[in-house]
Design an enzyme around this catalytic site. Structure first.
Site, PDB file in Angstrom:
ATOM      1  N   SER A  79       2.193   2.948  -2.722  1.00  0.00           N
ATOM      2  CA  SER A  79       1.732   3.844  -3.794  1.00  0.00           C
ATOM      3  C   SER A  79       0.293   4.295  -3.540  1.00  0.00           C
ATOM      4  CB  SER A  79       1.827   3.157  -5.156  1.00  0.00           C
ATOM      5  OG  SER A  79       3.155   2.732  -5.376  1.00  0.00           O
ATOM      6  N   TYR A  80      -0.506   3.394  -2.993  1.00  0.00           N
ATOM      7  CA  TYR A  80      -1.889   3.764  -2.665  1.00  0.00           C
ATOM      8  C   TYR A  80      -1.886   4.910  -1.648  1.00  0.00           C
ATOM      9  CZ  TYR A  80      -6.638   3.441  -0.849  1.00  0.00           C
ATOM     10  OH  TYR A  80      -7.915   3.739  -0.449  1.00  0.00           O
TER      11      TYR A  80
ATOM     12  N   GLY B  88       0.776  -1.237   0.000  1.00  0.00           N
ATOM     13  CA  GLY B  88       0.000   0.000   0.000  1.00  0.00           C
ATOM     14  C   GLY B  88       0.808   1.288   0.000  1.00  0.00           C
TER      15      GLY B  88
ATOM     16  N   GLY C 131      10.050  -1.788  -2.917  1.00  0.00           N
ATOM     17  CA  GLY C 131       9.552  -2.838  -2.014  1.00  0.00           C
ATOM     18  C   GLY C 131      10.623  -3.269  -1.028  1.00  0.00           C
TER      19      GLY C 131
HETATM   20  P1  ADP Z   1       2.875  -0.972  -3.131  1.00  0.00           P
HETATM   21  O1  ADP Z   1       3.003   0.374  -3.754  1.00  0.00           O
HETATM   22  O2  ADP Z   1       3.317  -0.990  -1.696  1.00  0.00           O
HETATM   23  O3  ADP Z   1       3.522  -2.047  -3.924  1.00  0.00           O
HETATM   24  P2  ADP Z   1       0.099  -0.629  -3.751  1.00  0.00           P
HETATM   25  O4  ADP Z   1      -0.106   0.714  -3.153  1.00  0.00           O
HETATM   26  O5  ADP Z   1       0.228  -0.679  -5.223  1.00  0.00           O
HETATM   27  O6  ADP Z   1       1.335  -1.351  -3.069  1.00  0.00           O
HETATM   28  O7  ADP Z   1      -1.098  -1.537  -3.244  1.00  0.00           O
HETATM   29  C1  ADP Z   1      -1.346  -2.829  -3.781  1.00  0.00           C
HETATM   30  C2  ADP Z   1      -2.853  -2.972  -4.043  1.00  0.00           C
HETATM   31  O8  ADP Z   1      -3.587  -2.871  -2.827  1.00  0.00           O
HETATM   32  C3  ADP Z   1      -3.383  -1.886  -4.956  1.00  0.00           C
HETATM   33  O9  ADP Z   1      -4.362  -2.441  -5.799  1.00  0.00           O
HETATM   34  C4  ADP Z   1      -4.014  -0.894  -4.000  1.00  0.00           C
HETATM   35  O10 ADP Z   1      -5.062  -0.168  -4.600  1.00  0.00           O
HETATM   36  C5  ADP Z   1      -4.503  -1.789  -2.868  1.00  0.00           C
HETATM   37  N1  ADP Z   1      -4.436  -1.089  -1.568  1.00  0.00           N
HETATM   38  C6  ADP Z   1      -3.317  -0.806  -0.884  1.00  0.00           C
HETATM   39  N2  ADP Z   1      -3.600  -0.188   0.281  1.00  0.00           N
HETATM   40  C7  ADP Z   1      -4.933  -0.066   0.323  1.00  0.00           C
HETATM   41  C8  ADP Z   1      -5.841   0.495   1.272  1.00  0.00           C
HETATM   42  N3  ADP Z   1      -5.413   1.050   2.418  1.00  0.00           N
HETATM   43  N4  ADP Z   1      -7.172   0.442   0.987  1.00  0.00           N
HETATM   44  C9  ADP Z   1      -7.598  -0.118  -0.169  1.00  0.00           C
HETATM   45  N5  ADP Z   1      -6.797  -0.668  -1.099  1.00  0.00           N
HETATM   46  C10 ADP Z   1      -5.478  -0.644  -0.862  1.00  0.00           C
HETATM   47 MG    MG Z   2       4.017   0.816  -5.557  1.00  0.00          MG
END
Ligand code: ADP
Ligand code: MG
Length: 370
Positions: free
Chosen positions: A109-110, A107, A255
């Protein structure tokens, strides 16, 4: 003096984890985050119990696992806590930094960028900056200048995500300014007048990042992205014309599964190349800074003996001010709720715990008589 503040954020179970019928092993209650090792049987007391459950305390604890729960923490709430603080710091003339740390898919990037219709910290901070400027009444007494840049570090090389050129190469040099410290030579800086300007740039940068990712074996999980806002205020209301300059770094780290050199297999180390270097060095810098701040407590450690290896990686060199220097800094540790990620999650929680010990020295960057 101000400690680096640390937040933990728990995401919902994802499809893969649900398919694996993964168990939830994280509990966030108030400011306590507890992780359970399901391999250790329940019902035992004493040392074994301590091994089964480990509890950590952070400055901010965000349970975003279940949007239906009444303790659910939304993107907006995270912004209200952490983003508003960054905005406040910017208007006061402090540097600020937020970085997201955690394994791929946890999460980061989210939290930093968000999804369409569900904006994360970076867009909300930019939007907040302009709405604050628009809300100011005494326009004639101050003027504002906002510039943004967006870069990516991959294999210890720096790429400008906002250059339109199709020749996207990682070849920018990191140099050191005698007064202002490390910077990226020839990095494009874009003057923005409103949030729409930022949006356009952010989108182009994000596309740039992901386009490369598909062609290059998932670069985005191995690269660090730094979105920087340079915010200058000129004030004319005093006898002396003054300028305050604030630099805000918003960092989406690679990561963390590649951070732990001992845990990485030979294959992974090879395919990751230098990617480990910036994250491993970040860990070393955090440890050294944590030791420094313990100096007063632990007499075995003399300040002089603690060397902070900023120069060992591009990331730590560029973020030198944000780590133990002139900046108000927040680290967000993002975690998965699933038992299948126990090892990575525990390592993230421990990493975040160490970061709490870092002491920064933020000062207002004021330049008078300009
Ligand atoms: P990272 O950047 O750490 O690799 P991401 O942010 O891409 O991870 O998150 C992976 C998936 O989980 C994405 O599809 C994202 O939308 C979802 N996600 C992550 N955190 C949340 C959250 N707090 N609520 C809803 N969905 C989330
Ligand atoms: Mg990411």
């Amino acid at each position: 003096m101000a400690s680096v503040r640390v937040a933990v954020r728990l995401r919902p179970m994802n499809r893969r984890e649900k398919d694996l019928t993964a168990k939830n092993i994280i509990e966030i209650k108030g400011d306590k985050t507890t992780i359970t090792n399901l391999r250790i049987p329940d019902g035992i007391t004493g040392d074994s119990m301590r091994e089964r459950k480990k509890t950590f305390t952070y400055d901010f604890s965000y349970d975003s696992a279940d949007s239906k729960s009444n303790t659910f923490v939304s993107q907006e709430k995270v912004f209200k806590d952490l983003g508003s603080d960054v905005l406040k710091a910017a208007f006061q003339g402090y540097n600020a930094c937020i970085f997201a740390y955690g394994q791929t898919g946890s999460g980061k990037s989210y939290t930093m960028m968000g999804n369409p219709g569900d904006a994360g910290l970076i867009p909300r901070i930019c939007e907040g900056l302009f709405s604050r400027i628009a809300g100011m009444t005494r326009w004639d007494e101050a003027s504002f200048r906002t510039e943004v840049s967006y870069l990516e570090i991959y294999n210890e090389r720096v790429r400008d995500l906002l250059r339109r050129k199709s020749t996207q190469t990682y070849n920018l040099r990191v140099r050191e300014h005698p007064k202002d410290g490390p910077y990226v030579e020839d990095l494009s800086k874009h003057l923005v007048q409103n949030y729409h300007d930022v949006e356009v740039l952010m989108e182009a940068g994000n596309i740039n990042r992901t386009t490369a990712a598909t062609g290059m074996n998932d670069t985005s999980s191995r690269s660090h992205a730094i979105f920087t806002i340079n915010f200058t205020q000129a004030k004319f209301d005093t006898e002396m014309p003054c300028e305050t300059i604030s630099q805000i770094h918003l960092v989406d780290l690679a990561g963390s599964e590649r951070a732990d050199a001992t845990g990485a297999t030979g294959v992974r180390l090879k395919e990751g190349g230098n990617i480990n270097k910036s994250l491993v060095t970040l860990g070393n810098v955090i440890s050294a800074l944590a030791d420094l701040s313990q100096d007063g407590v632990n007499t075995n450690l003399k300040k002089k003996q603690v060397f902070v290896p900023y120069r060992d990686s591009v990331l730590t060199w560029l973020l030198k001010d944000s780590l133990g220097g002139n900046s108000k800094t927040i680290m967000i540790a993002t975690i998965s709720p699933a038992d299948v990620n126990y090892g990575e999650t525990l390592s993230t929680l421990r990493y975040a715990n160490r970061a709490k010990n870092i002491i920064n020295k933020p000062t207002i960057n004021e330049d008078c008589n300009v």
